[in-house]
Write an enzyme that holds these catalytic residues in place. Structure first.
Site, mmCIF file in Angstrom:
data_model
loop_
_atom_site.group_PDB
_atom_site.id
_atom_site.type_symbol
_atom_site.label_atom_id
_atom_site.label_comp_id
_atom_site.label_asym_id
_atom_site.label_seq_id
_atom_site.Cartn_x
_atom_site.Cartn_y
_atom_site.Cartn_z
ATOM 1 C CB CYS A 100 26.899 20.738 19.958
ATOM 2 S SG CYS A 100 28.262 19.745 19.816
ATOM 3 C CG HIS A 196 32.292 18.663 18.787
ATOM 4 N ND1 HIS A 196 31.558 18.665 20.077
ATOM 5 C CD2 HIS A 196 33.607 18.952 19.270
ATOM 6 C CE1 HIS A 196 32.430 19.050 20.776
ATOM 7 N NE2 HIS A 196 33.632 19.371 20.236
#
Ligand SMILES: [Zn+2]
Lengths: 244, 446
Positions: A100, A196
């Protein structure tokens, strides 16, 4: 209990968990640790808080997580201090998992509506803020493993990776920019990705890839004992079947 | 006579009656219908409350705090409206008022105690201005994993600004809540616990707001109670924990809870440190509004949580406790509460990933499940839509688990082969269905 001395030893460096901890990064650490320990590989994790100095010489795997934009600006200032050492580590085939915000920080910059966040410029890529956030489950086909890669994406940035290899081809979801059909980046032993969920537990082959690359860099040709991954595979397959 | 209003009340009552079998959704539906028929109904009815309106906001503990406050006021002989089931968005709030009206559309209420989802305050405040807002805490929720806590704080700040006469009752041990109160011009009151209670302080626990909101420096803590709650100050600027108006002292946490506040000694038959805060918040809110609260302890004695908050059932000879746990802070507190019962127990953990739960289950990895790797645990069963993820989470804590995706089957299996002491921990959308299953099983004695 087996009492043989461990053949291998690895050190994981978790960068700035106090600032970059949005997406269950502890799961990635736990997965790396356990999959080493289950194979009698000695392993330790060092957490570097934002005021700590980082000695990359001691590290075999580096994990860079994600934070909010506000936190990312704070991190970016700290990262400038370690930029040169981090670059040598990467160029020397050091293993990195950047997720991210951490993925965005690998690049040259992240252009947001509030201004530009300078990145580490370790990989030739850049990110621009999009209209909306891309939020959903995601499935990839990756050259790094046989199983599909499953995860969750939640990002406002659109990342452009120039001529680099992507981490995977998008089978379900948006990926780097919602258009190219690709997700993440692979550069040397660096994986940058928006996935994730956390990434590693449901994708044990990616976890093993990171461990193997770290061992090879440190010890030369290495071999990983296979583990019983039925539960991992079932969790992975459940998501693949549900979404495709 | 306002025909629309009466019509809206009738329609809502009918809708709710018809939907009762469907459970909670009926309430939301009833509110929606009432607002469609009479858009001003919430404003009108809120105006009919004779004394004061409280709203309760915050990430965790809203429902329990609000229901305790309502019960405390009722114990003083007041007539109170309350959205007891925790339907806390615009439709649910409207329903609480409309369903309390008589068939002539009239309300008979001294007070209203309304819990409101933080983001929904924007839709509620244009309808009525509360006299008091209780803010329980601001934790990272499972839904806002990209810094949305900043957005939540902005929304709250905006609505608080729009109601300058409203008084705030905030948890002074939470730096985020305290900072919010300081930044607003409203009158505010604090509650908190000024002495360390447990030897907690697992530093790996996710802590929100560890950095000063005013200057960005890392806050220094004298101690943590749990999560980011504790006694904090900024080493760089003047920001620090405010003086505490309702300070709980001699806090005991175990099989039951007890503490003193002012001259009052409070005892409750619940577990869970977090319930000290819930009780304290309700007490502070009531006292602050000028109520004597002479019957507070008696109220606590008779208070039966009925919303799956440590709710107890008796099924086929087994004791069953149902509890909602929907984010890391809540789950960690739940684990403490479960482990406070030192007898052997079976555990079922139900994890769904519907929209209201958060479709991203990453948060499971921020919960300290490792603490379930204990001799006190007879078995753990994972259930619900994302039971596979939960099983993996436990595997990587070296804790084996049984997998049964269907919640009813999981419960029946552990009733049959378990040790007679069952805890069921569920996240949001699993709560109502699981509660219905347990209620049905409890009523159908063999
Ligand atoms: Zn400060």
């Amino acid at each position: 209990m087996k009492q043989k001395a461990p053949k291998y030893s690895l050190t994981i460096g978790h960068l700035y968990p106090d600032l970059l901890n949005l997406y269950g990064d502890r799961g990635n650490i736990a997965c790396l640790m356990k999959r080493c320990q289950w194979r009698d590989i000695e392993v330790q994790t060092i957490e570097f808080q934002s005021e700590d100095t980082v000695d990359f010489q001691k590290l075999d795997i580096v994990l860079l997580g994600g934070g909010s934009d506000r936190e990312q600006i704070l991190v970016c200032r700290k990262l400038k201090k370690i930029q040169a050492d981090f670059r040598s580590y990467v160029e020397d085939n050091g293993t990195v998992l950047a997720v991210c915000g951490g993925y965005q920080l690998l690049g040259k910059y992240y252009e947001t509506r509030e201004g530009r966040i300078e990145g580490l410029d370790l990989v030739n890529l850049y990110t621009e803020q999009g209209e909306d956030r891309l939020i959903d489950n995601i499935i990839l086909e990756s050259p790094l493993c046989k199983m599909p890669v499953v995860g969750f994406e939640n990002h406002g940035g659109r990342t452009y990776i120039n001529n680099n290899r992507p981490f995977g081809k998008v089978l379900y979801g948006s990926g780097n920019d919602g258009k190219s059909g690709y997700e993440g980046v692979i550069y040397k032993n660096v994986i940058g990705t928006y996935l994730h969920g956390p990434l590693l537990p449901k994708n044990p082959q990616i976890c093993d890839h990171l461990i193997l690359k770290a061992l090879e860099r440190k010890y030369g040709p290495a071999h990983l004992e296979p583990l019983d991954d039925i539960q991992e595979q079932e969790a992975n397959t459940y998501m693949v079947q549900r979404l495709t | 006579m306002n025909i629309r209003k009466i019509l809206a009340v009738w329609a809502a009552k009918a809708a709710c009656g018809a939907c009762r079998a469907m459970g909670r959704q009926g309430v939301t539906w009833a509110g929606k219908l009432a607002l469609m028929i009479c858009p001003s109904i919430l404003r009108e009815m809120a105006g009919e409350v004779r004394k004061k309106i409280f709203i309760v906001c915050g990430t965790n503990g809203k429902t329990t705090t609000n229901n305790l406050l309502c019960a405390a006021l009722e114990a003083e002989g007041e007539k109170v409206i309350c959205n007891r089931t925790g339907s806390n968005m615009l439709n649910g709030v409207a329903a609480a008022f409309v369903l309390a009206a008589d068939m002539g559309g009239r309300l008979d209420a001294d007070y209203a105690c309304i819990e409101v989802d933080e983001a929904s305050t924007r839709h509620i405040f244009p309808q009525f201005t509360p006299d008091y807002m209780v803010l329980t805490n601001l934790f990272r929720d499972q839904l806002d994993r990209y810094g949305e806590i900043d957005i939540t704080m902005d929304i709250l700040k905006e609505v608080i600004h729009s109601a300058p006469q409203m008084e705030l009752i905030v948890n002074g041990d939470d730096a985020l809540s305290a900072c919010l109160a300081m930044e607003c011009r409203n009158t505010w009151t604090t509650y908190g616990i000024s002495e360390a209670v447990t030897e907690s302080g697992d530093d790996r626990e996710m802590r929100e707001g560890r950095f000063c909101r005013k200057c960005g420096a890392r806050l220094v803590y004298r101690f943590y109670h749990y999560s980011q709650l504790g006694d904090y100050s900024c080493p760089q600027c003047s920001f620090s924990r405010p003086p505490i108006d309702y300070d709980a002292q001699e806090v005991q946490v175990g099989e039951q809870l007890s503490f003193s506040v002012g001259k009052e000694h409070i005892i409750a038959n619940y577990r869970g440190f977090y319930n000290v805060y819930n009780i304290l918040a309700a007490y502070a809110a009531g006292k602050n509004a000028g109520l004597p609260l002479k019957n507070f302890n008696r109220m606590l004695k008779n208070f039966r949580p009925e919303n799956g908050r440590m709710e107890q059932f008796r099924v086929q000879g087994s004791g069953v406790v149902l509890n909602l746990a929907k984010n890391p802070a809540g789950f960690n507190q739940n684990i403490s509460a479960v482990m406070a019962d030192e007898t052997l127990k079976d555990l079922i953990i139900v994890i769904n990933d519907n929209e209201q739960d958060g479709t991203d289950v990453s948060w499971l990895w921020d919960v300290d499940f490792d603490r379930f790797g204990s001799q006190q645990i007879n078995s753990i069963t994972v259930s619900g839509i994302r039971c596979q993820d939960m099983r993996l989470r436990l595997k990587y804590a070296d804790i084996p688990s049984l997998l049964e995706a269907d919640v009813e089957n999981a419960i029946l299996a552990r009733l049959a082969d378990g040790c007679g002491n069952l805890y069921v921990l569920v996240n949001y959308t699993a709560l109502f269905s699981t509660r219905n299953i347990l209620k049905r099983l409890e009523e159908s004695r063999p």
